[in-house]
Scaffold this active site. Structure first.
Site, PDB file in Angstrom:
ATOM      1  N   TYR A  56       0.846  -1.208   0.000  1.00 28.15           N
ATOM      2  CA  TYR A  56       0.000   0.000   0.000  1.00 28.15           C
ATOM      3  C   TYR A  56       0.878   1.254   0.000  1.00 28.15           C
ATOM      4  O   TYR A  56       1.705   1.461   0.889  1.00 28.15           O
ATOM      5  CB  TYR A  56      -0.945   0.023   1.208  1.00 28.15           C
ATOM      6  CG  TYR A  56      -2.040  -1.045   1.158  1.00 28.15           C
ATOM      7  CD1 TYR A  56      -2.318  -1.748  -0.019  1.00 28.15           C
ATOM      8  CD2 TYR A  56      -2.804  -1.345   2.284  1.00 28.15           C
ATOM      9  CE1 TYR A  56      -3.309  -2.725  -0.069  1.00 28.15           C
ATOM     10  CE2 TYR A  56      -3.805  -2.317   2.236  1.00 28.15           C
ATOM     11  CZ  TYR A  56      -4.040  -3.003   1.056  1.00 28.15           C
ATOM     12  OH  TYR A  56      -5.017  -3.962   1.010  1.00 28.15           O
ATOM     13  N   THR A 227     -24.872  -3.253 -16.027  1.00 31.62           N
ATOM     14  CA  THR A 227     -25.384  -2.348 -17.061  1.00 31.62           C
ATOM     15  C   THR A 227     -25.982  -1.127 -16.346  1.00 31.62           C
ATOM     16  O   THR A 227     -26.261  -1.182 -15.135  1.00 31.62           O
ATOM     17  CB  THR A 227     -26.501  -3.025 -17.875  1.00 31.62           C
ATOM     18  OG1 THR A 227     -27.566  -3.351 -16.970  1.00 31.62           O
ATOM     19  CG2 THR A 227     -26.007  -4.288 -18.563  1.00 31.62           C
TER      20      THR A 227
HETATM   21  N1  LIG Z   1      -7.010  -7.993   0.385  1.00 29.57           N
HETATM   22  C1  LIG Z   1      -7.134  -7.312  -0.740  1.00 29.57           C
HETATM   23  O1  LIG Z   1      -6.865  -7.819  -1.836  1.00 29.57           O
HETATM   24  C2  LIG Z   1      -7.632  -5.890  -0.668  1.00 29.57           C
HETATM   25  C3  LIG Z   1      -7.913  -5.195  -1.857  1.00 29.57           C
HETATM   26  C4  LIG Z   1      -8.379  -3.870  -1.751  1.00 29.57           C
HETATM   27  C5  LIG Z   1      -8.542  -3.277  -0.498  1.00 29.57           C
HETATM   28  N2  LIG Z   1      -8.230  -3.990   0.628  1.00 29.57           N
HETATM   29  C6  LIG Z   1      -8.426  -3.391   1.982  1.00 29.57           C
HETATM   30  O2  LIG Z   1      -9.772  -2.981   2.082  1.00 29.57           O
HETATM   31  C7  LIG Z   1      -9.818  -1.643   2.534  1.00 29.57           C
HETATM   32  C8  LIG Z   1     -11.089  -0.991   2.058  1.00 29.57           C
HETATM   33  O3  LIG Z   1     -11.096  -0.915   0.635  1.00 29.57           O
HETATM   34  P1  LIG Z   1     -11.619   0.406  -0.050  1.00 29.57           P
HETATM   35  O4  LIG Z   1     -10.807   1.569   0.400  1.00 29.57           O
HETATM   36  O5  LIG Z   1     -11.737   0.176  -1.504  1.00 29.57           O
HETATM   37  O6  LIG Z   1     -13.049   0.503   0.669  1.00 29.57           O
HETATM   38  P2  LIG Z   1     -14.374   1.252   0.423  1.00 29.57           P
HETATM   39  O7  LIG Z   1     -14.789   1.701   1.779  1.00 29.57           O
HETATM   40  O8  LIG Z   1     -15.265   0.358  -0.391  1.00 29.57           O
HETATM   41  O9  LIG Z   1     -14.038   2.497  -0.497  1.00 29.57           O
HETATM   42  C9  LIG Z   1     -13.433   3.661  -0.056  1.00 29.57           C
HETATM   43  C10 LIG Z   1     -13.520   4.669  -1.197  1.00 29.57           C
HETATM   44  O10 LIG Z   1     -14.891   5.037  -1.373  1.00 29.57           O
HETATM   45  C11 LIG Z   1     -15.023   6.441  -1.191  1.00 29.57           C
HETATM   46  N3  LIG Z   1     -16.246   6.672  -0.432  1.00 29.57           N
HETATM   47  C12 LIG Z   1     -16.612   6.095   0.738  1.00 29.57           C
HETATM   48  N4  LIG Z   1     -17.820   6.529   1.119  1.00 29.57           N
HETATM   49  C13 LIG Z   1     -18.213   7.404   0.174  1.00 29.57           C
HETATM   50  C14 LIG Z   1     -19.392   8.180  -0.010  1.00 29.57           C
HETATM   51  N5  LIG Z   1     -20.374   8.139   0.880  1.00 29.57           N
HETATM   52  N6  LIG Z   1     -19.484   8.954  -1.122  1.00 29.57           N
HETATM   53  C15 LIG Z   1     -18.478   8.998  -2.014  1.00 29.57           C
HETATM   54  N7  LIG Z   1     -17.339   8.288  -1.906  1.00 29.57           N
HETATM   55  C16 LIG Z   1     -17.208   7.503  -0.815  1.00 29.57           C
HETATM   56  C17 LIG Z   1     -13.808   6.861  -0.406  1.00 29.57           C
HETATM   57  O11 LIG Z   1     -13.518   8.213  -0.702  1.00 29.57           O
HETATM   58  P3  LIG Z   1     -13.243   9.240   0.536  1.00 29.57           P
HETATM   59  O12 LIG Z   1     -11.934   8.807   1.132  1.00 29.57           O
HETATM   60  O13 LIG Z   1     -13.182  10.572  -0.139  1.00 29.57           O
HETATM   61  O14 LIG Z   1     -14.394   9.102   1.479  1.00 29.57           O
HETATM   62  C18 LIG Z   1     -12.746   5.930  -0.928  1.00 29.57           C
HETATM   63  O15 LIG Z   1     -12.217   6.410  -2.157  1.00 29.57           O
HETATM   64  C19 LIG Z   1      -8.520  -1.024   2.017  1.00 29.57           C
HETATM   65  O16 LIG Z   1      -8.155   0.133   2.733  1.00 29.57           O
HETATM   66  C20 LIG Z   1      -7.571  -2.161   2.249  1.00 29.57           C
HETATM   67  O17 LIG Z   1      -7.172  -2.157   3.625  1.00 29.57           O
HETATM   68  C21 LIG Z   1      -7.799  -5.279   0.566  1.00 29.57           C
END
Ligand SMILES: NC(=O)c1ccc[n+]([C@@H]2O[C@H](COP(=O)([O-])OP(=O)(O)OC[C@H]3O[C@@H](n4cnc5c(N)ncnc54)[C@H](OP(=O)(O)O)[C@@H]3O)[C@@H](O)[C@H]2O)c1
Length: 305
Positions: A56, A227
């Site tokens: 990360y 879609t």
């Molecule tokens: N094991 C794996 O392969 C793997 C892969 C990917 C991720 N991960 C882990 O999973 C964690 C979570 O993944 P993620 O960050 O993709 O999670 P997520 O919570 O699905 O997405 C976060 C993203 O969504 C945006 N967001 C959240 N609420 C919002 C809202 N109400 N309106 C508009 N945008 C919003 C955030 O922007 P803002 O920051 O501007 O709110 C951020 O860009 C990662 O931090 C990592 O630790 C693991």
């Protein structure tokens, strides 16, 4: 914040995990300050479990986290730190080297030393293997885990993005229980509901963690195949439920994940402090079976048979 034991371990984790993948943003000073504020807000809001990976921010997310640990002296003892290893990016170390996975003893041991150095901590609570290495030798990985546990560098082990068969293979050789499988679960990707992953988690007392839980709600999920008609149908159902539960669409999504009996730990990835605090609302919703199925139906475009 509600607490929940992780798998067959003594670890009590907050029901929501804070994901640190985005905390350095574009690595500008402004993004880094925002990331540090997000970590502090999560900690003050009751998050006791923070998710990292060696890749990360190219290691910068772990380094930034170490700064906050240094600034809040009693934080380290109060939290669970997960990190992951096993992915090597393209062009590393030679320009013509491909992107690949590596669960060799040397790679895992070196990766953990790097994680500990960047986090400036003596141990991590959980090490996850990030994505299944098609060439992994289960006996070698099991031996490596024992070495790390004996050295006190890693307390517990788990996997990420593993299919049930891959987890079974590794567990067969490990002396310690694999306590978690971190997988993608969101309204777009429901594979783990269908391929036995969540059943295996319940059968073997393994805690599933959901990454990118909001994919398909606030941004298109990885490999989006919806879609615009499907997106509209899902949106309408989210809005109906958001109104019913007096909350926002994305909170309904978290409630949908929390409703599953496998006790999924959603990983919250926003770096926006007010959203971090708001995510806790999902834990208060008494989410109904009927609404769970209504959202599934909106996603699929047909009722269950
Ligand atoms: N094991 C794996 O392969 C793997 C892969 C990917 C991720 N991960 C882990 O999973 C964690 C979570 O993944 P993620 O960050 O993709 O999670 P997520 O919570 O699905 O997405 C976060 C993203 O969504 C945006 N967001 C959240 N609420 C919002 C809202 N109400 N309106 C508009 N945008 C919003 C955030 O922007 P803002 O920051 O501007 O709110 C951020 O860009 C990662 O931090 C990592 O630790 C693991």
């Amino acid at each position: 914040m509600k607490l929940q034991t992780i798998g067959k371990s003594d670890l009590q984790s907050s029901r929501l995990v804070y994901g640190c993948m985005r905390i350095v943003g574009d690595n500008s000073n402004e993004s880094r300050q925002k990331g540090k504020a997000a970590i502090r807000t999560a900690f003050e809001s009751g998050f006791t479990h923070f998710d990292h990976a060696d890749i990360y921010g190219g290691g910068k997310c772990e380094e930034l986290f170490a700064e906050v640990l240094h600034e809040i002296p009693d934080m380290r003892e109060k939290i669970i730190i997960t990190s992951k290893c096993g992915i090597i990016g393209k062009g590393n170390p030679e320009p013509d080297f491909p992107a690949r996975y590596d669960f060799s003893e040397k790679h895992i041991l070196d990766s953990v030393d790097g994680i500990l150095r960047r986090l400036k901590t003596d141990y991590i609570d959980i090490l996850l293997l990030h994505r299944p290495d098609y060439l992994f030798q289960a006996e070698e990985v099991a031996r490596t885990f024992e070495t790390l546990q004996r050295a006190g560098k890693v307390r517990h082990f788990g996997v990420s993005n593993f299919r049930p068969s891959q987890l079974n293979l590794l567990q067969k050789y490990c002396s310690m229980p694999l306590i978690s499988n971190q997988v993608e679960i969101n309204i777009h990707n429901i594979t783990t509901l269908l391929d036995g992953t969540l059943d295996q988690c319940q059968e073997k007392n393994i805690s599933p963690q959901a990454w990118c839980p909001l994919g398909g709600v606030v941004y298109p999920a990885w490999g989006n195949t919806f879609t615009s008609e499907t997106e509209k149908r899902i949106q309408i159902e989210f809005e109906r439920q958001a109104e019913k539960y007096n909350t926002a669409n994305w909170i309904v999504m978290l409630a949908w994940l929390l409703r599953h009996p496998a006790q999924i730990f959603p990983i919250i990835g926003t770096t926006n402090s007010s959203r971090i605090r708001a995510s806790l609302h999902a834990l208060e919703i008494d989410y109904s079976r009927e609404d769970w199925y209504r959202l599934l139906e909106a996603r699929n475009g047909y009722a269950v048979p």
